[in-house]
Design a protein around this motif. Sequence first.
Motif, PDB file in Angstrom:
ATOM      1  N   ALA A 296       0.842  -1.204   0.000  1.00  0.00           N
ATOM      2  CA  ALA A 296       0.000   0.000   0.000  1.00  0.00           C
ATOM      3  C   ALA A 296       0.874   1.250   0.000  1.00  0.00           C
ATOM      4  O   ALA A 296       0.618   2.212  -0.745  1.00  0.00           O
ATOM      5  N   LEU A 297       1.914   1.248   0.820  1.00  0.00           N
ATOM      6  CA  LEU A 297       2.810   2.405   0.894  1.00  0.00           C
ATOM      7  C   LEU A 297       3.573   2.600  -0.414  1.00  0.00           C
ATOM      8  O   LEU A 297       3.825   3.740  -0.828  1.00  0.00           O
ATOM      9  N   ALA A 298       3.932   1.502  -1.074  1.00  0.00           N
ATOM     10  CA  ALA A 298       4.645   1.604  -2.348  1.00  0.00           C
ATOM     11  C   ALA A 298       3.762   2.224  -3.423  1.00  0.00           C
ATOM     12  O   ALA A 298       4.223   3.059  -4.218  1.00  0.00           O
ATOM     13  N   TRP A 299       2.491   1.838  -3.478  1.00  0.00           N
ATOM     14  CA  TRP A 299       1.571   2.438  -4.448  1.00  0.00           C
ATOM     15  C   TRP A 299       1.330   3.911  -4.115  1.00  0.00           C
ATOM     16  O   TRP A 299       1.220   4.757  -5.014  1.00  0.00           O
ATOM     17  N   ALA A 300       1.264   4.231  -2.829  1.00  0.00           N
ATOM     18  CA  ALA A 300       1.105   5.636  -2.436  1.00  0.00           C
ATOM     19  C   ALA A 300       2.305   6.456  -2.878  1.00  0.00           C
ATOM     20  O   ALA A 300       2.176   7.605  -3.313  1.00  0.00           O
ATOM     21  N   ALA A 301       3.487   5.869  -2.793  1.00  0.00           N
ATOM     22  CA  ALA A 301       4.698   6.566  -3.239  1.00  0.00           C
ATOM     23  C   ALA A 301       4.661   6.811  -4.748  1.00  0.00           C
ATOM     24  O   ALA A 301       5.101   7.863  -5.227  1.00  0.00           O
ATOM     25  N   TYR A 325      -3.001  10.750   3.187  1.00  0.00           N
ATOM     26  CA  TYR A 325      -4.099  10.464   4.116  1.00  0.00           C
ATOM     27  C   TYR A 325      -4.678   9.071   3.896  1.00  0.00           C
ATOM     28  O   TYR A 325      -5.045   8.383   4.861  1.00  0.00           O
ATOM     29  N   VAL A 326      -4.739   8.639   2.635  1.00  0.00           N
ATOM     30  CA  VAL A 326      -5.285   7.317   2.322  1.00  0.00           C
ATOM     31  C   VAL A 326      -4.510   6.219   3.042  1.00  0.00           C
ATOM     32  O   VAL A 326      -5.105   5.230   3.510  1.00  0.00           O
ATOM     33  N   VAL A 327      -3.193   6.370   3.130  1.00  0.00           N
ATOM     34  CA  VAL A 327      -2.376   5.325   3.765  1.00  0.00           C
ATOM     35  C   VAL A 327      -1.979   5.675   5.199  1.00  0.00           C
ATOM     36  O   VAL A 327      -1.257   4.900   5.837  1.00  0.00           O
ATOM     37  N   ALA A 328      -2.466   6.811   5.716  1.00  0.00           N
ATOM     38  CA  ALA A 328      -2.037   7.244   7.044  1.00  0.00           C
ATOM     39  C   ALA A 328      -2.394   6.246   8.118  1.00  0.00           C
ATOM     40  O   ALA A 328      -1.650   6.059   9.097  1.00  0.00           O
ATOM     41  N   ARG A 329      -3.533   5.546   7.964  1.00  0.00           N
ATOM     42  CA  ARG A 329      -3.984   4.616   9.002  1.00  0.00           C
ATOM     43  C   ARG A 329      -3.110   3.372   9.080  1.00  0.00           C
ATOM     44  O   ARG A 329      -3.200   2.636  10.062  1.00  0.00           O
ATOM     45  N   VAL A 330      -2.284   3.130   8.072  1.00  0.00           N
ATOM     46  CA  VAL A 330      -1.409   1.950   8.127  1.00  0.00           C
ATOM     47  C   VAL A 330       0.058   2.346   8.038  1.00  0.00           C
ATOM     48  O   VAL A 330       0.928   1.490   7.900  1.00  0.00           O
ATOM     49  N   SER A 331       0.342   3.648   8.062  1.00  0.00           N
ATOM     50  CA  SER A 331       1.733   4.116   7.943  1.00  0.00           C
ATOM     51  C   SER A 331       2.480   3.914   9.257  1.00  0.00           C
ATOM     52  O   SER A 331       1.889   3.905  10.325  1.00  0.00           O
TER      53      SER A 331
END
Length: 331
Positions: A296-301, A325-331
Motif C-alpha cells: 500500500a505504501l509503495a503504491w502511495a509513493a 491520508y489514504v495510507v495514514a492509518r497503516v503508515s
Amino acid sequence: MLDQRNGKPHERLAQLLAPEMDAVNALIRDRMASEHAPRIPEVTAYLVEAGGKRLRPLLTLAAAKLCGYDGPYHVHLASTVEFIHTATLLHDDVVDESLMRRGRKTANLLWDNKSSVLVGDYLFARSFQLMTETGNLRVLRILSNAAATIAEGEVLQLTAAQDLSTTEAIYLQVVRGKTAALFSAATQVGGVIADRPEPEVQALFDYGDALGIAFQIVDDLLDYWGGDATGKNIGDDFRERKLTLPLIKAHAKADAEERAFWTRVIEKSDQQEGDLDHALALLNKHGALEETRQEALAWAAKAKAAMQSLPQSELRDLLIDLNDYVVARVS
C-alpha cells in the motif's frame, strides 16, 4: 506533508472546490429526475442523502482546475464520475446481498433487487448522456472504457473471490477494475478537458491509478488490522470469504495443514468458532499483513511521484496530502 491541523485533505479539497461541488450537486439532482418513473428519484435521492466524501468527483474537479480549465464541462465530468460510482454501488449491493452501507440500509433492502439494478442502469445511461455533452471524443472513450473495466473487474471478482488459486496478479487486476479504473479516469479526464500536454495527462492517470490501488489495499488490510477507530469490523472479509491480498500472501506461504485450513474456511465455507483468530495468527506468522502494508505504501509513493511531476500549486499539494491520508492509518 500530511497536516491534519487544518482538517482532513478531502475536507480541505471540498472547501476549496465548494462552488464547483455545488454545481455538481445541482446537476446530479437535475439529471436523476424522471418524469415517468418516480421510483428513480426516490432511490437516487436516498443514495445522495447518504453523503460520503464524494472523492471521485472531487478528483475530477481538482485535476481540471489544477490544469487551468475554466470552462463548464468539468462539472459534467464530475457528475458523470459520481453517477458511474453510484450505479456500481447499487449493483454491488445486489450482488453481495448487502443490507447496510455507510451505516444505512441499502436500496435493495428498502426497495428490492429489481429496483436497484434498474436504477443503476438508469444512472449508467445518464452518465453517458452527460459525458457526450462535453463534445470531447477522448473524454467519452476514457470514461466508457472505465465503465467497461469496472464491470469486467466485478465479474472477475465473482470467479476469483473464493478461489485459492487466485494470484496477486489477478487480485491487482480486480482492484484496477473495481476501484482504480474510476479513480484514474476521474483524474485523467480533468487533464484532457483542459487540453494539457500528454505528459501531464499521463501523470494524472498514473496518480489516480496508484491512489485507487493504494486505497483498496488499505481497505482490505484494515479488515484484519482495523478496529473502532477505523470504522471497520475485524474479519468481515474473512466471514464473507473474500480472497484479498493479505490472505493471498498467507496462503502462498502456507504448509499443507494451513492450506487445508484455508480450503475449509474459504472454499468450503465451513467456518467455526475460533477460525478468525487462527486466520489472524497465520497472517501474522507469515508476515502477510506487514507485506500488504508495504505494498500500500509503495503504491502511495507512486501516486506522490506522479503528482510531483506536475507544476506546484495548492491543489497539487492537496492531492499529495490526500494520497498520504489514504495510507495514514497503516503508515
